[in-house]
Write a protein that holds these residues in place. Sequence first.
Motif, mmCIF file in Angstrom:
data_model
loop_
_atom_site.group_PDB
_atom_site.id
_atom_site.type_symbol
_atom_site.label_atom_id
_atom_site.label_comp_id
_atom_site.label_asym_id
_atom_site.label_seq_id
_atom_site.Cartn_x
_atom_site.Cartn_y
_atom_site.Cartn_z
ATOM 1 N N GLU A 146 0.833 -1.193 0.000
ATOM 2 C CA GLU A 146 0.000 0.000 0.000
ATOM 3 C C GLU A 146 0.874 1.251 0.000
ATOM 4 O OE1 GLU A 146 -0.683 -2.794 1.548
ATOM 5 O OE2 GLU A 146 -2.686 -3.243 0.803
ATOM 6 N N ALA A 147 1.992 1.203 0.721
ATOM 7 C CA ALA A 147 2.905 2.355 0.757
ATOM 8 C C ALA A 147 3.512 2.593 -0.627
ATOM 9 C CB ALA A 147 4.004 2.129 1.798
ATOM 10 N N VAL A 148 3.907 1.540 -1.306
ATOM 11 C CA VAL A 148 4.445 1.685 -2.670
ATOM 12 C C VAL A 148 3.352 2.199 -3.592
ATOM 13 C CG1 VAL A 148 5.396 0.450 -4.666
ATOM 14 C CG2 VAL A 148 6.233 -0.073 -2.366
ATOM 15 N N GLY A 149 2.155 1.653 -3.459
ATOM 16 C CA GLY A 149 1.033 2.112 -4.278
ATOM 17 C C GLY A 149 0.762 3.591 -4.093
ATOM 18 N N ALA A 150 0.835 4.065 -2.842
ATOM 19 C CA ALA A 150 0.609 5.478 -2.573
ATOM 20 C C ALA A 150 1.665 6.336 -3.271
ATOM 21 C CB ALA A 150 0.621 5.737 -1.062
ATOM 22 N N MET A 151 2.904 5.864 -3.311
ATOM 23 C CA MET A 151 3.972 6.605 -4.006
ATOM 24 C C MET A 151 3.705 6.672 -5.507
ATOM 25 S SD MET A 151 7.593 5.490 -2.218
ATOM 26 C CE MET A 151 7.528 3.816 -2.794
ATOM 27 N N SER A 167 -3.385 1.452 -6.158
ATOM 28 C CA SER A 167 -3.690 0.711 -4.937
ATOM 29 C C SER A 167 -2.586 -0.295 -4.622
ATOM 30 C CB SER A 167 -5.018 -0.029 -5.092
ATOM 31 O OG SER A 167 -4.864 -1.113 -6.003
ATOM 32 N N GLY A 168 -2.542 -0.700 -3.362
ATOM 33 C CA GLY A 168 -1.615 -1.753 -2.967
ATOM 34 C C GLY A 168 -1.918 -3.050 -3.698
ATOM 35 N N GLU A 169 -3.177 -3.299 -3.955
ATOM 36 C CA GLU A 169 -3.569 -4.505 -4.693
ATOM 37 C C GLU A 169 -3.002 -4.483 -6.109
ATOM 38 O OE1 GLU A 169 -4.954 -8.177 -5.501
ATOM 39 O OE2 GLU A 169 -4.895 -7.200 -3.543
ATOM 40 N N GLN A 170 -3.002 -3.328 -6.762
ATOM 41 C CA GLN A 170 -2.410 -3.225 -8.105
ATOM 42 C C GLN A 170 -0.908 -3.492 -8.056
ATOM 43 O OE1 GLN A 170 -4.471 0.663 -8.707
ATOM 44 N NE2 GLN A 170 -4.540 -0.024 -10.847
ATOM 45 N N VAL A 171 -0.254 -3.018 -7.019
ATOM 46 C CA VAL A 171 1.179 -3.282 -6.847
ATOM 47 C C VAL A 171 1.408 -4.779 -6.692
ATOM 48 C CG1 VAL A 171 3.158 -2.970 -5.293
ATOM 49 C CG2 VAL A 171 1.724 -1.006 -5.912
ATOM 50 N N ARG A 172 0.646 -5.427 -5.797
ATOM 51 C CA ARG A 172 0.781 -6.872 -5.579
ATOM 52 C C ARG A 172 0.519 -7.652 -6.859
ATOM 53 N NH1 ARG A 172 -1.290 -5.622 -0.650
ATOM 54 N NH2 ARG A 172 -3.425 -5.830 -1.283
ATOM 55 N N GLU A 173 -0.543 -7.293 -7.561
ATOM 56 C CA GLU A 173 -0.895 -8.004 -8.795
ATOM 57 C C GLU A 173 0.205 -7.883 -9.844
ATOM 58 O OE1 GLU A 173 -4.696 -6.770 -10.272
ATOM 59 O OE2 GLU A 173 -5.757 -7.540 -8.509
#
Length: 162
Positions: free
Chosen positions: A26-31, A35-41
């Motif tokens: 979520e922190a990476v996604g915010a940067m 979303s954090g989910e998009q980062v994970r995916e």
Amino acid sequence: MALSDFDRELIAATQSGLPLVARPYEAVGAMLGVSGEQVRERLGEMLAEGLIRRIGAVPNHYKLGYTANGMTVWDVADDRIDELGAMVGALPGVSHCYRRPRALPVWPYNLFAMVHGRSRDEVERQAVQIRTLLGDACRGSDILYSSAILKKTGLRLSFTEN
């Protein structure tokens, strides 16, 4: 494989490590404005596509109190090394275990296992456990103790505008 702009941003944001927070994706996604989910995916897809090899944690064993760190090296029968290496790598005190070519006649060892302990005695007890596990497939061994802390980093990419 061509990287998208988002892939480049994601690699740049994560290649030095994930933030040490409760919800790192979520922190990476915010940067990155996602979303954090998009980062994970996307990281999962990049793993599946072979764009990245792994996502892993690299603990600082010294800060955790494990100040006796020894690379145990073993001369193991080649026909059993895969089977035995998997068993050694699964032991609780072993952080990583791998096969390396011998350099005969000087270096007969082909199985390496990093063992962590709070004392050399603890490392040596774990080495005895490994020796017992290897049984008659083991012809020799040694322990190489760490004398310095090395900074472990993976490949770093630099992206430039075309």
